[in-house]
Design a protein around this motif. Structure first.
Motif, PDB file in Angstrom:
ATOM      1  N   ILE A  19       6.515 -93.239  -1.669  1.00 44.17           N
ATOM      2  CA  ILE A  19       6.964 -92.184  -0.753  1.00 44.17           C
ATOM      3  C   ILE A  19       7.394 -92.856   0.541  1.00 44.17           C
ATOM      4  O   ILE A  19       6.561 -93.201   1.383  1.00 44.17           O
ATOM      5  N   SER A 128       8.687 -80.160  -0.660  1.00 40.84           N
ATOM      6  CA  SER A 128       8.494 -80.990   0.526  1.00 40.84           C
ATOM      7  C   SER A 128       9.676 -80.757   1.455  1.00 40.84           C
ATOM      8  O   SER A 128      10.812 -80.617   0.995  1.00 40.84           O
ATOM      9  N   GLU A 133      11.680 -83.461  -5.276  1.00 36.28           N
ATOM     10  CA  GLU A 133      10.811 -83.966  -6.330  1.00 36.28           C
ATOM     11  C   GLU A 133      11.608 -84.729  -7.381  1.00 36.28           C
ATOM     12  O   GLU A 133      12.723 -84.343  -7.740  1.00 36.28           O
ATOM     13  N   TYR A 144       9.050 -88.783  -5.213  1.00 37.57           N
ATOM     14  CA  TYR A 144       9.915 -88.019  -4.321  1.00 37.57           C
ATOM     15  C   TYR A 144      11.079 -88.885  -3.847  1.00 37.57           C
ATOM     16  O   TYR A 144      10.931 -90.093  -3.649  1.00 37.57           O
ATOM     17  N   PRO A 206       6.029 -85.631   1.836  1.00 30.00           N
ATOM     18  CA  PRO A 206       5.457 -85.043   0.614  1.00 30.00           C
ATOM     19  C   PRO A 206       3.942 -84.861   0.597  1.00 30.00           C
ATOM     20  O   PRO A 206       3.436 -84.081  -0.215  1.00 30.00           O
ATOM     21  N   SER A 209       3.516 -81.253   0.986  1.00 29.76           N
ATOM     22  CA  SER A 209       4.232 -80.321   0.110  1.00 29.76           C
ATOM     23  C   SER A 209       3.474 -79.004   0.094  1.00 29.76           C
ATOM     24  O   SER A 209       2.236 -78.982   0.082  1.00 29.76           O
TER      25      SER A 209
END
Length: 232
Positions: A19, A128, A133, A144, A206, A209
């Motif tokens: 991420i 997010s 995603e 992500y 994220p 989210s």
């Protein structure tokens, strides 16, 4: 689960994913997000809500300028009057420094305020704010992809209140704000039920989210902004 603040944990699958924008506040905070109470007064909340309810030009919300499948998100965008925008800006400036101190950043530019109305049956599925995603062929989330890196921080200011049994236009049932990857020490997913005048503030990456659960009754109205920032 791994602990990210005094009372909140994150689900372990986040550690498995790359991420790029992953970031968390100081882990010694009680919570990794803020709930600022009374940012708007009850009178201000009712005035903004009333204007939205009488708005005949509300449009279906889009996703980053594109039409959106109503199976993913069903909500309307209303117009904020110049008078109410001035009130919003004044109230936001009053809490700006508190937000910046909590998240160790300096806010720069922001999107325009989105006035999001959720009537009975409206919702927004898990997402997010800064990323899309990535899913495998079976539909499982495997990571992500950052699509809006300028979104560092999300603010959500409510003008109506959650209640199990609404009886007026100031309240709604359902419509909880749920953080999909955050939980308490017992594994219960973090779910917020806001009061009118409250501002919820969280990082847009994220880890945070979230989704808006379907509204059952009443009218849920929130003023949403996404903010860019310099990380201190």
């Amino acid at each position: 689960m791994h602990q990210i603040s005094n009372y909140v944990y994150a689900r372990d699958e986040l550690l498995e994913w790359d991420i790029p924008t992953a970031r968390l506040p100081n882990p010694y905070h009680d919570f990794p997000y803020m709930v600022l109470e009374g940012v708007l007064s009850p009178t201000e909340c009712r005035a903004i809500t009333g204007a939205a309810l009488s708005d005949k030009e509300a449009v279906q919300a889009e996703l980053r300028g594109k039409s959106l499948d109503t199976a993913i998100r069903k909500t309307d965008i209303h117009t904020l009057s110049p008078e109410h925008r001035t009130i919003y800006d004044r109230r936001f400036e009053a809490v700006r420094h508190e937000i910046e101190d909590f998240f160790a950043l300096s806010l720069t530019k922001a999107t325009d305020v989105q006035v999001l109305g959720y009537e009975s049956g409206s919702f927004y599925l898990k997402h997010s704010d800064d990323a899309s995603e990535l899913r495998d062929h079976e539909g499982n989330v495997i990571g992500y992809r950052t699509v809006a890196p300028e979104r560092k921080l999300t603010t959500v200011l409510f003008t109506t209140s959650y209640t199990p049994h609404p009886t007026d236009s100031d309240h709604f049932s359902g419509g909880e704000l749920l953080f999909n990857y955050l939980c308490d020490a017992h594994g219960n997913t973090i779910t917020l039920r806001p009061e009118a005048g409250d501002m919820v503030v969280f990082l847009s990456n994220p880890y945070f989210s979230h989704e808006v659960l379907p509204v059952k009754e009443g009218f849920r109205l929130s003023l949403v902004q996404w903010h860019d920032a310099l990380i201190i």
